[in-house]
Scaffold this motif. Structure first.
Motif, PDB file in Angstrom:
ATOM      1  N   LYS A  11      80.366 159.902 -13.024  1.00  0.00           N
ATOM      2  CA  LYS A  11      79.995 161.328 -13.022  1.00  0.00           C
ATOM      3  C   LYS A  11      80.594 161.994 -14.251  1.00  0.00           C
ATOM      4  N   ILE A  15      78.488 163.560 -17.570  1.00  0.00           N
ATOM      5  CA  ILE A  15      78.624 164.973 -17.927  1.00  0.00           C
ATOM      6  C   ILE A  15      79.220 165.123 -19.333  1.00  0.00           C
ATOM      7  N   PRO A  19      74.603 166.639 -24.968  1.00  0.00           N
ATOM      8  CA  PRO A  19      73.202 166.809 -24.554  1.00  0.00           C
ATOM      9  C   PRO A  19      72.188 166.237 -25.552  1.00  0.00           C
ATOM     10  N   MET A  50      68.678 166.512 -11.886  1.00  0.00           N
ATOM     11  CA  MET A  50      69.645 167.613 -11.850  1.00  0.00           C
ATOM     12  C   MET A  50      70.355 167.654 -13.205  1.00  0.00           C
ATOM     13  N   ALA A  51      69.919 168.584 -14.045  1.00  0.00           N
ATOM     14  CA  ALA A  51      70.457 168.682 -15.401  1.00  0.00           C
ATOM     15  C   ALA A  51      71.961 168.921 -15.393  1.00  0.00           C
ATOM     16  N   GLU A  52      72.430 169.708 -14.444  1.00  0.00           N
ATOM     17  CA  GLU A  52      73.867 170.015 -14.394  1.00  0.00           C
ATOM     18  C   GLU A  52      74.711 168.790 -14.065  1.00  0.00           C
ATOM     19  N   LYS A  53      74.083 167.730 -13.559  1.00  0.00           N
ATOM     20  CA  LYS A  53      74.789 166.474 -13.280  1.00  0.00           C
ATOM     21  C   LYS A  53      74.507 165.423 -14.351  1.00  0.00           C
ATOM     22  N   GLY A  54      73.771 165.827 -15.393  1.00  0.00           N
ATOM     23  CA  GLY A  54      73.510 164.916 -16.507  1.00  0.00           C
ATOM     24  C   GLY A  54      72.584 163.767 -16.162  1.00  0.00           C
ATOM     25  N   GLU A  55      71.701 163.962 -15.166  1.00  0.00           N
ATOM     26  CA  GLU A  55      70.798 162.878 -14.774  1.00  0.00           C
ATOM     27  C   GLU A  55      69.738 162.620 -15.845  1.00  0.00           C
ATOM     28  N   ASN A  57      66.204 162.301 -17.584  1.00  0.00           N
ATOM     29  CA  ASN A  57      65.043 163.181 -17.451  1.00  0.00           C
ATOM     30  C   ASN A  57      63.860 162.415 -16.862  1.00  0.00           C
ATOM     31  N   THR A  99      64.558 175.011  -5.341  1.00  0.00           N
ATOM     32  CA  THR A  99      65.845 174.329  -5.412  1.00  0.00           C
ATOM     33  C   THR A  99      66.644 174.740  -4.186  1.00  0.00           C
ATOM     34  N   GLY A 103      71.305 172.157  -4.663  1.00  0.00           N
ATOM     35  CA  GLY A 103      70.907 171.983  -6.050  1.00  0.00           C
ATOM     36  C   GLY A 103      69.803 170.963  -6.259  1.00  0.00           C
TER      37      GLY A 103
END
Length: 189
Positions: A11, A15, A19, A50-55, A57, A99, A103
């Motif tokens: 995780k 993160i 980016p 979930m962009a905030e978890k860096g998954e 695309n 959402t 999230g």
């Protein structure tokens, strides 16, 4: 290492990725993804990243498959957080998403598709091991769902990281991946 240890490490690693570098890694994974044989795939269960978890695309991979496989039935999970069960809901160009409080972006309404009708599942993950067992977010939604699918369903993970040697606390309910796509390789298990 245990799932909990690996979850914490990967995780943080995901993160911490720049980016711009993640965009490049997504493109490299898409190149690997395009080398896969999609014969026999008529229905896909995918997920909203979930962009905030860096998954990764997943929209890139979904779009590629939509163009490659005309008529592909695309579904997204709809989860019940109280029972820890999920279902695959068919989407189309008019689908409205929301959402939820955890999230997770899900379709608001649509037709539920039986797990036996799904040919391929893009499975969220943080890391997997050399035998295809993965570390997810720890609630078991996908393992429970995959146990209901046909034995020949393609279970594919997308990871920025190469597999670790072994997850030490796998259990009998864990369902291994069939394949994992990384920026450099396609792993088959």
């Amino acid at each position: 290492m245990t799932k909990q240890e690996l979850r914490k490490i990967y995780k943080a690693k995901r993160i911490a990725e720049d980016p711009k570098k993640r965009l490049r890694l997504d493109d490299l994974m898409l190149l690997q993804f395009q080398d896969f044989d999609y014969g026999g795939i008529h229905s896909l269960l995918t997920y909203w990243p979930m962009a905030e978890k860096g998954e990764p695309n997943t929209h890139l991979f979904n779009s590629y498959l939509r163009h490659l496989l005309p008529g592909l039935r695309i579904t997204y999970p709809v989860s019940d957080m109280h029972t820890h069960q999920m279902q695959a809901m068919l989407i189309d160009e008019d689908t409205v998403y929301r959402t939820n409080e955890w999230g997770i972006t899900e379709p608001q309404k649509g037709t539920i598709i039986d797990p036996s009708e799904i040919d391929m599942v893009l499975v969220p993950m943080l890391i997997c091991d050399a035998e295809g067992y993965r570390v997810g977010y720890g609630k078991g939604f996908y393992d429970r769902y995959l146990a209901q699918c046909r034995s020949d369903v393609v279970k594919m993970g997308l990871s920025y990281f190469e597999p670790v040697a072994y997850i030490s606390d796998r259990d009998q309910f864990d369902v291994p991946l069939s394949f994992c796509i990384t920026p450099q390789h396609i792993y088959e298990f």
